[in-house]
Design a protein around this motif. Structure first.
Motif, short mmCIF file in Angstrom:
data_model
loop_
_atom_site.label_atom_id
_atom_site.label_comp_id
_atom_site.label_asym_id
_atom_site.label_seq_id
_atom_site.Cartn_x
_atom_site.Cartn_y
_atom_site.Cartn_z
N LEU A 175 0.81 -1.22 0.00
CA LEU A 175 0.00 0.00 0.00
C LEU A 175 0.85 1.26 0.00
O LEU A 175 0.32 2.37 0.04
N GLY A 176 2.19 1.10 -0.02
CA GLY A 176 3.08 2.24 0.00
C GLY A 176 3.35 2.77 1.39
O GLY A 176 3.79 3.92 1.55
N ILE A 177 3.09 1.96 2.41
CA ILE A 177 3.31 2.36 3.81
C ILE A 177 4.58 1.67 4.32
O ILE A 177 4.70 0.44 4.26
N ALA A 178 5.51 2.45 4.83
CA ALA A 178 6.72 1.88 5.41
C ALA A 178 6.35 1.10 6.67
O ALA A 178 5.59 1.59 7.51
N ALA A 179 6.87 -0.10 6.79
CA ALA A 179 6.54 -0.94 7.95
C ALA A 179 7.75 -1.79 8.28
O ALA A 179 8.50 -2.21 7.38
N ARG A 180 7.95 -2.06 9.56
CA ARG A 180 9.12 -2.82 9.98
C ARG A 180 8.77 -3.92 10.98
O ARG A 180 7.75 -3.85 11.68
N TYR A 181 9.63 -4.92 11.01
CA TYR A 181 9.49 -6.07 11.90
C TYR A 181 10.08 -5.70 13.26
O TYR A 181 11.13 -5.08 13.35
N VAL A 182 9.40 -6.09 14.33
CA VAL A 182 9.87 -5.83 15.68
C VAL A 182 9.95 -7.16 16.44
O VAL A 182 9.01 -7.95 16.43
N SER A 183 11.08 -7.40 17.08
CA SER A 183 11.20 -8.54 17.98
C SER A 183 11.36 -8.03 19.39
O SER A 183 11.94 -6.96 19.63
N ASP A 190 -1.37 -15.64 28.75
CA ASP A 190 -1.73 -16.73 27.84
C ASP A 190 -0.53 -17.65 27.66
O ASP A 190 0.44 -17.31 27.00
N SER A 191 -0.59 -18.83 28.25
CA SER A 191 0.52 -19.77 28.20
C SER A 191 0.72 -20.37 26.81
O SER A 191 1.75 -20.98 26.54
N GLU A 192 -0.26 -20.20 25.91
CA GLU A 192 -0.13 -20.74 24.55
C GLU A 192 0.94 -19.98 23.76
O GLU A 192 1.58 -20.53 22.87
N HIS A 193 1.14 -18.71 24.09
CA HIS A 193 2.07 -17.86 23.35
C HIS A 193 3.34 -17.66 24.15
O HIS A 193 3.30 -17.22 25.30
N LEU A 194 4.48 -17.99 23.56
CA LEU A 194 5.76 -17.75 24.21
C LEU A 194 5.94 -16.25 24.39
O LEU A 194 5.58 -15.45 23.55
N SER A 195 6.51 -15.87 25.54
CA SER A 195 6.66 -14.45 25.87
C SER A 195 7.61 -13.72 24.92
O SER A 195 7.56 -12.51 24.78
N SER A 196 8.54 -14.46 24.29
CA SER A 196 9.36 -13.88 23.23
C SER A 196 8.45 -13.68 22.02
O SER A 196 7.78 -14.62 21.60
N HIS A 197 8.41 -12.47 21.47
CA HIS A 197 7.31 -12.14 20.58
C HIS A 197 7.78 -11.32 19.38
O HIS A 197 8.91 -10.81 19.35
N ALA A 198 6.90 -11.20 18.39
CA ALA A 198 7.15 -10.37 17.21
C ALA A 198 5.87 -9.63 16.84
O ALA A 198 4.77 -10.18 16.96
N TRP A 199 6.03 -8.39 16.39
CA TRP A 199 4.90 -7.61 15.92
C TRP A 199 5.42 -6.62 14.88
O TRP A 199 6.61 -6.61 14.55
N ALA A 200 4.54 -5.80 14.35
CA ALA A 200 4.91 -4.85 13.29
C ALA A 200 4.76 -3.42 13.78
O ALA A 200 4.00 -3.14 14.71
N GLU A 201 5.49 -2.52 13.13
CA GLU A 201 5.30 -1.09 13.29
C GLU A 201 5.14 -0.47 11.91
O GLU A 201 5.85 -0.85 10.97
N ALA A 202 4.21 0.46 11.79
CA ALA A 202 3.98 1.17 10.52
C ALA A 202 4.19 2.66 10.72
O ALA A 202 3.85 3.21 11.78
N TRP A 203 4.73 3.31 9.68
CA TRP A 203 5.04 4.74 9.75
C TRP A 203 3.82 5.54 9.29
O TRP A 203 3.45 5.55 8.13
#
Length: 268
Positions: A175-183, A190-203
């Motif tokens: 879409l022309g939006i700058a976005a980056r990976y975050v660790s 929630d024990s199903e999800h490991l506390s070490s995580h990843a998400w996104a950031e958009a400008w």
């Protein structure tokens, strides 16, 4: 919110490794929304910190002598400002418009992004895209690998946090939006999800806004950012190479929990 983090990564090999090199992005730094109160990285040998091209704190651990295991431990306490929704950055966001092998948007991803955002390029539109991706890609540990491309995970309709993040990055960049990976780390019950995580950031509006597809969160009030990059390979906590060793076993133990305010102690 004050968080306490303990992260141990242990590699064991069936035979001696002749030599290895590990790239470690396990040390967070201060920002507008997080203050590092204490942090310690325990390694087999002393390593000097450096800054990588994305501004991450990087340690390069080189072991030239034979070894059968490596234990890497990171721990510390960090103060999070839960009221801050965006972060500013002096560096240009333009590099984060670039696709990588893991974030290439195929026709299906481009169509998905266009369907859910249309001509809008605002935070509300990306929040809707985040929710749609969460519904489309069921959280399924073991369904993908760390090097599974976004298009493949999207087509399979399954994945984990790094797949959700890669798919979001592919859509945003299409879409022309700058976005980056975050660790980093997430404080969750929630024990199903490991506390070490990843998400996104958009400008958006000259600032970085968070989008956690896995948990459908757009306010990072329980997130500790450690590293950023174009994709997982740029920002993952540990990435390395070795000579010899045969079969490898990797075990990670991560504990992220609220810490008492300054001046208070926890009781067992």
């Amino acid at each position: 919110m004050r968080l306490s983090i303990s992260h141990e990564t242990c590699y064991r090999y069936e035979a001696q490794v002749r030599a290895s090199i590990q790239y470690l992005r396990l040390t967070p730094h201060d920002s507008e929304r997080q203050k590092i109160l204490s942090w310690q990285l325990d390694l087999p040998r002393a390593v000097r910190a450096q800054i990588d091209p994305y501004g991450n704190i990087l340690h390069v651990l080189t072991l030239d002598e034979p070894h059968e295991s490596i234990v890497i431990t990171a721990r510390g306490q960090v103060e999070i400002d839960p009221s801050r929704e965006a972060e500013h950055d002096d560096q240009s966001p333009l590099p984060f418009l670039r696709y990588t092998r893991l974030t290439e948007a195929d026709e299906a991803l481009r169509a998905f992004a266009a369907e859910h955002c249309a001509a809008r390029r605002d935070r509300q539109a990306l929040s809707g895209l985040m929710q749609a991706l969460h519904q489309h890609m069921v959280y399924t540990p073991g369904a993908t690998e760390v090097d599974t491309p976004a298009a493949q995970a999207f087509a399979g309709r399954t994945g984990v946090c790094q797949d959700h993040t890669h798919a979001f990055l592919a859509c945003a960049r299409s879409l022309g939006i700058a976005a980056r990976y975050v660790s980093g780390y997430l404080c969750t019950q929630d024990s199903e999800h490991l506390s070490s995580h990843a998400w996104a950031e958009a400008w958006l509006d000259d600032a970085w806004y968070s989008f956690d597809v896995t948990n459908q969160l757009s306010v990072p009030e329980r997130h500790l950012k450690v590293a950023v990059g174009l994709d997982y390979l740029d920002a993952c906590p540990v990435r390395g190479m070795r000579r010899g060793g045969g079969f490898e076993q990797m075990h990670a133990k991560v504990l992220v929990e609220p810490a008492p305010p300054m001046g208070q102690t926890q009781h067992q």
